[in-house]
Design a protein around this motif. Structure first.
Motif, PDB file in Angstrom:
ATOM      1  N   LEU A   1       0.846  -1.197   0.000  1.00  0.00           N
ATOM      2  CA  LEU A   1       0.000   0.000   0.000  1.00  0.00           C
ATOM      3  C   LEU A   1       0.884   1.250   0.000  1.00  0.00           C
ATOM      4  O   LEU A   1       0.865   2.065   0.922  1.00  0.00           O
ATOM      5  N   SER A   2       1.664   1.359  -1.038  1.00  0.00           N
ATOM      6  CA  SER A   2       2.607   2.453  -1.147  1.00  0.00           C
ATOM      7  C   SER A   2       2.570   2.987  -2.572  1.00  0.00           C
ATOM      8  O   SER A   2       2.381   2.212  -3.511  1.00  0.00           O
TER       9      SER A   2
ATOM     10  N   LYS B   1       2.113   2.018   3.743  1.00  0.00           N
ATOM     11  CA  LYS B   1       1.112   2.226   4.786  1.00  0.00           C
ATOM     12  C   LYS B   1       0.838   0.907   5.516  1.00  0.00           C
ATOM     13  O   LYS B   1       0.186   0.887   6.548  1.00  0.00           O
ATOM     14  N   ARG B   2       1.270  -0.148   4.898  1.00  0.00           N
ATOM     15  CA  ARG B   2       0.996  -1.462   5.485  1.00  0.00           C
ATOM     16  C   ARG B   2       2.254  -1.921   6.202  1.00  0.00           C
ATOM     17  O   ARG B   2       3.253  -2.251   5.567  1.00  0.00           O
ATOM     18  N   LEU B   3       2.168  -1.934   7.508  1.00  0.00           N
ATOM     19  CA  LEU B   3       3.368  -2.256   8.280  1.00  0.00           C
ATOM     20  C   LEU B   3       3.418  -3.723   8.722  1.00  0.00           C
ATOM     21  O   LEU B   3       4.490  -4.262   8.969  1.00  0.00           O
TER      22      LEU B   3
END
Lengths: 439, 106
Positions: A212-213, A273-275
């Protein structure tokens, strides 16, 4: 606002057989490795090593890339696949050709069987290439990803053509230079032209998507495209016509291109955004780290350093192994569980979403199996490379056994997903959908 | 106090939260994929504009059908109109605070 179109996904009967064949090939590859420990003591031009390389390159890597690309091309290029039928025909030719070629190399039959295998494989590449090019011709918004994908297919056809000539040359000896000369060309066109370019092209779309980047700056990718292709073209031309021995310079261009791609991935990771990265993505980053090994070794084998012959032979082997068993295999082992469960899930549940509670793609495979697969793979790879470098057959055997364990775990998980059946789904209790301001 | 129109819109958003993006694992509302829900009371029509994380996403048919089925069931007296749109292009910045929390960003 512009309206969107419907899904471009191809038939699952085109995509899924590739995954099944590749999983079986990986098990076969690792088992063959167990029975080829003695072959790692000398030169890489050995029937067993040639068999392993071709099972790895064709049955395992190219097979799964073909299958996943049929699914991913519409995602990356935003158009429908040109032809499912051509894809199925290419699958039939690739699978038959791979089996025949592997049997030929193992027994070192350099006659008709090998010629037929080479023809089947080359035809399969041509069909695949035609399908990809025709698909790409429909693209409205051409991006650097499309450049990478289409060019990689051109290199695949070139690799196949050199391979076909070499297969014929075994019997008819018509090529002007010795066989090994063309083997180096064949191997590098395949590794950097086909696998690397394709992985960079697809990865540059999928890695940001999975994280999500949205990295805005694609300069690194454009640079990577020109550097890798420039290095390859110069290498091929020099190898065929000049033989100046400047291979390290061409390697440096390719390596600089890899640097551009890795910088892009770093940006994507920074803006992610997805860590909570899942095991599939973790394995992908392991693969990218493993890429550093062939990147270093390519200079060792091209700079003509004053290294003892035995060690040099071992370094050549480690170089090849680090590419196929390292980078490419690690990437596939991870990305399989990012793509396959999604594909099976989509075909199983697309009519049920919104009406029933459905599992998620990640529920279709065993996380425990995947975790142990990754551990067995990494330890097995380290043992294999160390064993080859130290010329210790027992360590090589240990590595081969651990890789076989990883392959069996991988195949079990792949077939668990492939054989997934939809079971008693419960409808949504809509009355529980309470009112509330979400914004 | 909420109007009936706002209540229906809010209910629609809540219903759409049942649809989970299968790859990311969070619902399409918190992922920022639902751009607009609009009620036309005269025509008894509920219009939803939604998007996908990428135009080539193979989920386009599945998500639009799911949204339609979900809202058809939830609002049997309304005509449901689902439109898939690409502008403005979705970016990760459209993820809601709740979505960011679900993704592990606290």
């Amino acid at each position: 606002m512009s309206a969107a179109t419907v899904s471009n996904s191809p038939s699952k009967w085109l995509v899924l057989p590739h995954y099944a064949f590749a999983a079986v090939s990986f098990v076969v590859l690792c088992l063959l490795l167990v029975f080829s420990v003695d072959a790692f003591g000398g030169h890489y031009f050995h029937p067993k090593l040639l068999t392993l390389t071709h099972v790895a390159a064709l049955g395992w890597a190219t097979m799964i890339i073909f299958g996943s690309l049929y699914q991913l091309l519409p995602v990356v290029l935003e158009v429908r696949l040109y032809s499912d039928r051509l894809g199925m025909l290419a699958f039939a030719l690739l699978s038959t050709g791979t089996i025949l070629l592997s049997v030929s190399f193992w027994n070192f039959w350099v006659g008709e069987t090998m010629h037929i295998a080479a023809c089947l494989l080359f035809t399969s590449f041509l069909l695949f290439g035609y399908n990809v090019v025709q698909t790409a011709r429909q693209v409205k918004k051409w991006g650097v990803e499309a450049d990478f994908i289409v060019t990689s297919v051109v290199w695949l056809v070139a690799t196949g053509f050199v391979g076909l000539l070499m297969a014929l040359n075994f019997q008819y000896a018509f090529l002007p230079k010795e066989h090994l000369h063309y083997l180096q060309l064949h191997a590098h066109l395949g590794m950097a032209g086909w696998f690397l370019l394709l992985i960079v092209g697809v990865g540059s779309k999928l890695i940001p998507m999975f994280l999500l980047s949205h990295p805005e700056n694609t300069k690194g990718l454009h640079l990577a495209y020109y550097l890798i292709n420039g290095g390859l073209v110069l290498f091929a031309a020099d190898h065929l016509f000049l033989q100046t021995g400047y291979n390290a310079i061409y390697a440096a261009l390719v390596v600089a291109g890899i640097g551009g791609f890795l910088h892009f991935v770093y940006q994507a990771k920074t803006f992610a955004k997805r860590l909570d990265i899942d095991l599939g993505m973790k394995q992908t980053f392991v693969a990218l780290a493993l890429l550093l090994l062939p990147v270093v070794l390519v200079f060792v084998v091209t700079l003509q350093l004053d290294i003892p012959q035995r060690l040099m032979s071992a370094l050549y082997l480690v170089y090849g192994l680090s590419m196929f068993f390292g980078f490419v295999s690690a990437l596939i082992l991870g990305q399989t569980f990012k793509t396959l469960p999604f594909i099976v899930w989509m075909h199983s549940y697309e009519d049920h979403v919104g009406r029933f509670k459905t599992p998620l793609p990640k529920d279709l495979y065993s996380v425990a199996l995947l975790r142990w697969q990754n551990v067995a793979y990494l330890v097995g790879l380290i043992a294999l490379l160390a064993g080859v470098l130290l010329a210790e057959q027992l360590v090589i055997l240990l590595g081969a056994v651990l890789l076989s364990v990883a392959a069996v775990l991988y195949a079990s998980n792949v077939f668990k997903v492939l054989l997934h059946k939809v079971k008693d789904l419960k409808p949504f209790a809509y009355e529980n959908a309470g009112a509330g301001n979400h914004r | 106090m909420k109007t009936q129109e706002q209540e229906i819109i809010d209910e629609a958003y809540e219903a759409l939260k049942y649809i989970i993006d299968p790859e990311v694992g969070i619902n399409i509302v918190d992922l920022g994929l639902v751009y607009k829900v609009k009620l036309n009371e005269e025509e008894e029509k509920l219009k939803v504009e939604l998007t996908l994380t990428t135009p080539g996403c193979p989920m386009s048919g599945t998500i639009t059908t799911a949204a339609r089925q979900m809202l058809d069931k939830r609002f049997p007296n309304l005509e449901i109109d689902i439109e898939l749109v690409w502008l403005p292009q979705w970016t990760p910045e459209m993820i809601s605070e709740e979505g960011m929390r679900l993704l592990g960003n606290t």
